[in-house]
Design a protein around this motif. Structure first.
Motif, PDB file in Angstrom:
ATOM      1  N   VAL A 113      97.156  58.598  17.884  1.00 24.40           N
ATOM      2  CA  VAL A 113      95.771  58.127  17.767  1.00 24.40           C
ATOM      3  C   VAL A 113      95.450  57.696  16.349  1.00 24.40           C
ATOM      4  N   ASP A 114      96.394  57.881  15.429  1.00 25.44           N
ATOM      5  CA  ASP A 114      96.138  57.574  14.020  1.00 25.44           C
ATOM      6  C   ASP A 114      95.714  56.122  13.820  1.00 25.44           C
ATOM      7  N   SER A 115      96.350  55.217  14.577  1.00 17.34           N
ATOM      8  CA  SER A 115      96.121  53.790  14.363  1.00 17.34           C
ATOM      9  C   SER A 115      94.952  53.249  15.178  1.00 17.34           C
ATOM     10  N   LEU A 116      94.338  54.074  16.019  1.00 21.75           N
ATOM     11  CA  LEU A 116      93.198  53.624  16.811  1.00 21.75           C
ATOM     12  C   LEU A 116      91.910  53.746  16.005  1.00 21.75           C
ATOM     13  N   SER A 117      91.053  52.759  16.103  1.00 26.56           N
ATOM     14  CA  SER A 117      89.739  52.840  15.472  1.00 26.56           C
ATOM     15  C   SER A 117      88.793  53.614  16.382  1.00 26.56           C
ATOM     16  N   SER A 118      87.653  54.003  15.851  1.00 27.39           N
ATOM     17  CA  SER A 118      86.658  54.693  16.669  1.00 27.39           C
ATOM     18  C   SER A 118      86.181  53.795  17.810  1.00 27.39           C
ATOM     19  N   ASP A 119      86.074  52.498  17.560  1.00 27.14           N
ATOM     20  CA  ASP A 119      85.663  51.565  18.611  1.00 27.14           C
ATOM     21  C   ASP A 119      86.709  51.492  19.725  1.00 27.14           C
ATOM     22  N   GLN A 120      87.985  51.499  19.345  1.00 26.49           N
ATOM     23  CA  GLN A 120      89.049  51.467  20.352  1.00 26.49           C
ATOM     24  C   GLN A 120      89.065  52.755  21.169  1.00 26.49           C
ATOM     25  N   ILE A 121      88.857  53.885  20.503  1.00 27.90           N
ATOM     26  CA  ILE A 121      88.778  55.156  21.224  1.00 27.90           C
ATOM     27  C   ILE A 121      87.609  55.132  22.200  1.00 27.90           C
ATOM     28  N   GLN A 122      86.455  54.665  21.731  1.00 24.14           N
ATOM     29  CA  GLN A 122      85.279  54.629  22.599  1.00 24.14           C
ATOM     30  C   GLN A 122      85.492  53.678  23.771  1.00 24.14           C
ATOM     31  N   ASP A 123      86.181  52.573  23.534  1.00 24.65           N
ATOM     32  CA  ASP A 123      86.456  51.624  24.609  1.00 24.65           C
ATOM     33  C   ASP A 123      87.315  52.269  25.691  1.00 24.65           C
ATOM     34  N   LEU A 124      88.327  53.014  25.270  1.00 25.43           N
ATOM     35  CA  LEU A 124      89.171  53.712  26.237  1.00 25.43           C
ATOM     36  C   LEU A 124      88.379  54.784  26.981  1.00 25.43           C
ATOM     37  N   VAL A 125      87.515  55.504  26.266  1.00 23.08           N
ATOM     38  CA  VAL A 125      86.673  56.523  26.902  1.00 23.08           C
ATOM     39  C   VAL A 125      85.752  55.883  27.931  1.00 23.08           C
ATOM     40  N   ASP A 126      85.134  54.769  27.580  1.00 25.33           N
ATOM     41  CA  ASP A 126      84.220  54.094  28.504  1.00 25.33           C
ATOM     42  C   ASP A 126      84.957  53.596  29.743  1.00 25.33           C
ATOM     43  N   THR A 127      86.157  53.049  29.544  1.00 25.67           N
ATOM     44  CA  THR A 127      86.952  52.578  30.685  1.00 25.67           C
ATOM     45  C   THR A 127      87.350  53.746  31.581  1.00 25.67           C
ATOM     46  N   ALA A 128      87.771  54.848  30.955  1.00 18.37           N
ATOM     47  CA  ALA A 128      88.159  56.026  31.728  1.00 18.37           C
ATOM     48  C   ALA A 128      86.973  56.581  32.502  1.00 18.37           C
ATOM     49  N   ARG A 129      85.787  56.558  31.902  1.00 24.61           N
ATOM     50  CA  ARG A 129      84.598  57.040  32.610  1.00 24.61           C
ATOM     51  C   ARG A 129      84.331  56.176  33.844  1.00 24.61           C
ATOM     52  N   GLU A 130      84.539  54.875  33.714  1.00 27.03           N
ATOM     53  CA  GLU A 130      84.354  53.982  34.858  1.00 27.03           C
ATOM     54  C   GLU A 130      85.345  54.318  35.963  1.00 27.03           C
ATOM     55  N   PHE A 131      86.597  54.538  35.580  1.00 28.67           N
ATOM     56  CA  PHE A 131      87.592  54.920  36.580  1.00 28.67           C
ATOM     57  C   PHE A 131      87.243  56.259  37.224  1.00 28.67           C
ATOM     58  N   ARG A 132      86.780  57.215  36.408  1.00 30.63           N
ATOM     59  CA  ARG A 132      86.410  58.530  36.951  1.00 30.63           C
ATOM     60  C   ARG A 132      85.292  58.392  37.982  1.00 30.63           C
ATOM     61  N   ASP A 133      84.294  57.570  37.680  1.00 28.35           N
ATOM     62  CA  ASP A 133      83.183  57.396  38.612  1.00 28.35           C
ATOM     63  C   ASP A 133      83.632  56.702  39.891  1.00 28.35           C
ATOM     64  N   LEU A 134      84.527  55.714  39.752  1.00 32.57           N
ATOM     65  CA  LEU A 134      85.050  55.045  40.935  1.00 32.57           C
ATOM     66  C   LEU A 134      85.828  56.017  41.811  1.00 32.57           C
ATOM     67  N   ARG A 135      86.636  56.857  41.170  1.00 28.69           N
ATOM     68  CA  ARG A 135      87.439  57.823  41.916  1.00 28.69           C
ATOM     69  C   ARG A 135      86.566  58.875  42.596  1.00 28.69           C
ATOM     70  N   ALA A 136      85.408  59.180  41.982  1.00 26.55           N
ATOM     71  CA  ALA A 136      84.516  60.180  42.557  1.00 26.55           C
ATOM     72  C   ALA A 136      83.767  59.649  43.772  1.00 26.55           C
ATOM     73  N   SER A 137      83.562  58.330  43.819  1.00 21.65           N
ATOM     74  CA  SER A 137      82.750  57.748  44.881  1.00 21.65           C
ATOM     75  C   SER A 137      83.576  57.232  46.051  1.00 21.65           C
ATOM     76  N   THR A 138      84.864  57.003  45.809  1.00 18.27           N
ATOM     77  CA  THR A 138      85.706  56.444  46.864  1.00 18.27           C
ATOM     78  C   THR A 138      87.162  56.720  46.535  1.00 18.27           C
ATOM     79  N   ARG A 139      88.042  56.591  47.504  1.00 19.63           N
ATOM     80  CA  ARG A 139      89.486  56.746  47.245  1.00 19.63           C
ATOM     81  C   ARG A 139      89.969  55.443  46.630  1.00 19.63           C
ATOM     82  N   TYR A 140      89.742  55.348  45.332  1.00 14.48           N
ATOM     83  CA  TYR A 140      89.928  54.086  44.610  1.00 14.48           C
ATOM     84  C   TYR A 140      91.402  53.707  44.482  1.00 14.48           C
TER      85      TYR A 140
END
Length: 331
Positions: free
Chosen positions: A26-53
């Motif tokens: 994670v050393d080479s990741l910026s805070s924006d890149q980390i947040q982007d991955l977190v936001d994408t993962a949250r979207e996947f988590r919500d999709l998985r919670a609502s349907t067998r995605y």
């Protein structure tokens, strides 16, 4: 019912994809890149919670998980993540591979690379193993843990988990308790959380701290990686917004770094009494596997403030985000 979304319905965000095609730390990741991955993962988590995605965004992509150390959570979550995105995932255990016949890490990686694998997810006992492999193969390399060096996807899912629990984590205080010296999770978590503006307080036996770390402010020699080391668990967890327990690797006792595991539990273990010193409702995290009754009491591990199961659930979503970001451009 399984919902299958075509590739055009769930395109990878390209604005903040890291310039490297590998995820080695994670050393080479910026805070924006980390947040982007977190936001994408949250979207996947919500999709998985609502349907067998299910998605086909990585259809035609081959991902090999190459593990030279035992693993349940990381290996299975990468497999689950890859298949949920439509990739072909093949698990390779060193115990049943030609490594047992003396084949080197390099030759194993080159063999797999010559088969046309698109991504290698590697766990290895030696620090720097993933970096080494990345210099010799055409495949994308994702570090699933190397020695005491790094565990980037664990750090990313931990950031995701804490942010989902308490909201804005900038300025929050995270108490990290346990084996700092030998923990790749500790190193990656410190760097990732500091990039996101989290203050980190540490408590550990002096023999399980990096050289030169004493009470005061210390650094991993990585920009913005400063932490505050306390002499006692009580001082570290006092008024903390969250607590991270680290697994005590029992081999440290046989190496003479700990006098007695029962003494460790008494002095450094997180129990209800110590948890009460943190802020009300402060969550407790642990990367697993847990030594219940040692670094964390059973009551805390399975109590209402434990996020251990949530971390495991978020692990699949975060690894989906990582695979999408680093592999979507393949082919």
């Amino acid at each position: 019912m399984i919902t299958t979304l075509p590739k055009t319905s769930r395109q990878a965000s390209t604005a903040l994809i890291p310039s490297s095609r590998h995820l080695l730390d994670v050393d080479s990741l910026s805070s924006d890149q980390i947040q982007d991955l977190v936001d994408t993962a949250r979207e996947f988590r919500d999709l998985r919670a609502s349907t067998r995605y299910k998605s086909d965004i990585l259809r035609g992509t081959s991902i090999y998980t190459l593990f030279f150390e035992n693993s349940t959570r990381t290996r299975v979550s990468f497999e689950h993540a890859g298949k949920a995105l439509g990739a072909d995932v093949i698990n390779i255990s060193a115990a049943t591979s030609s490594v047992n016949k003396g084949e080197s890490l390099l030759n194993t990686a080159l063999t797999l690379d010559s088969m046309g694998v698109d991504a290698l997810v590697i766990r290895h006992a030696h620090s720097g193993a993933s970096h080494f492999v990345s210099r010799h193969v055409n495949a994308t390399v994702i570090n699933a843990g190397d020695g005491a060096h790094a565990h980037p996807t664990q750090a990313l899912l931990d950031v995701m988990t804490l942010e989902a629990e308490i909201g804005n984590i900038r300025g929050a205080k995270l108490a990290m308790i346990g084996d700092i010296l030998y923990s790749r999770v500790a190193r990656s978590d410190i760097i990732a959380f500091r990039k996101m503006g989290v203050e980190i307080s540490i408590a550990a036996p002096p023999t399980l701290l990096p050289n030169g770390w004493t009470a005061g402010t210390n650094s991993l020699n990585v920009p913005d990686s400063e932490v505050t080391v306390h002499e006692s668990v009580e001082d570290a967890v006092s008024d903390a917004d969250a607590i991270m327990c680290l697994r005590l690797q029992l081999e440290r006792q046989t190496a003479g770094l700990l006098p007695d595991v029962n003494e460790y539990s008494r002095v450094w273990g997180i129990n209800n009494q110590r948890l009460a010193l943190a802020k009300p409702d402060a969550p407790v995290m642990h990367p697993g596997p847990m030594n219940e009754g040692l670094e964390i009491s059973t009551e805390v591990a399975h109590g209402g403030r434990s996020l251990v199961t949530t971390q495991v659930q978020n692990g699949v979503a975060m690894r989906m985000a990582v695979l999408e970001h680093f592999c979507a451009a393949i082919g």
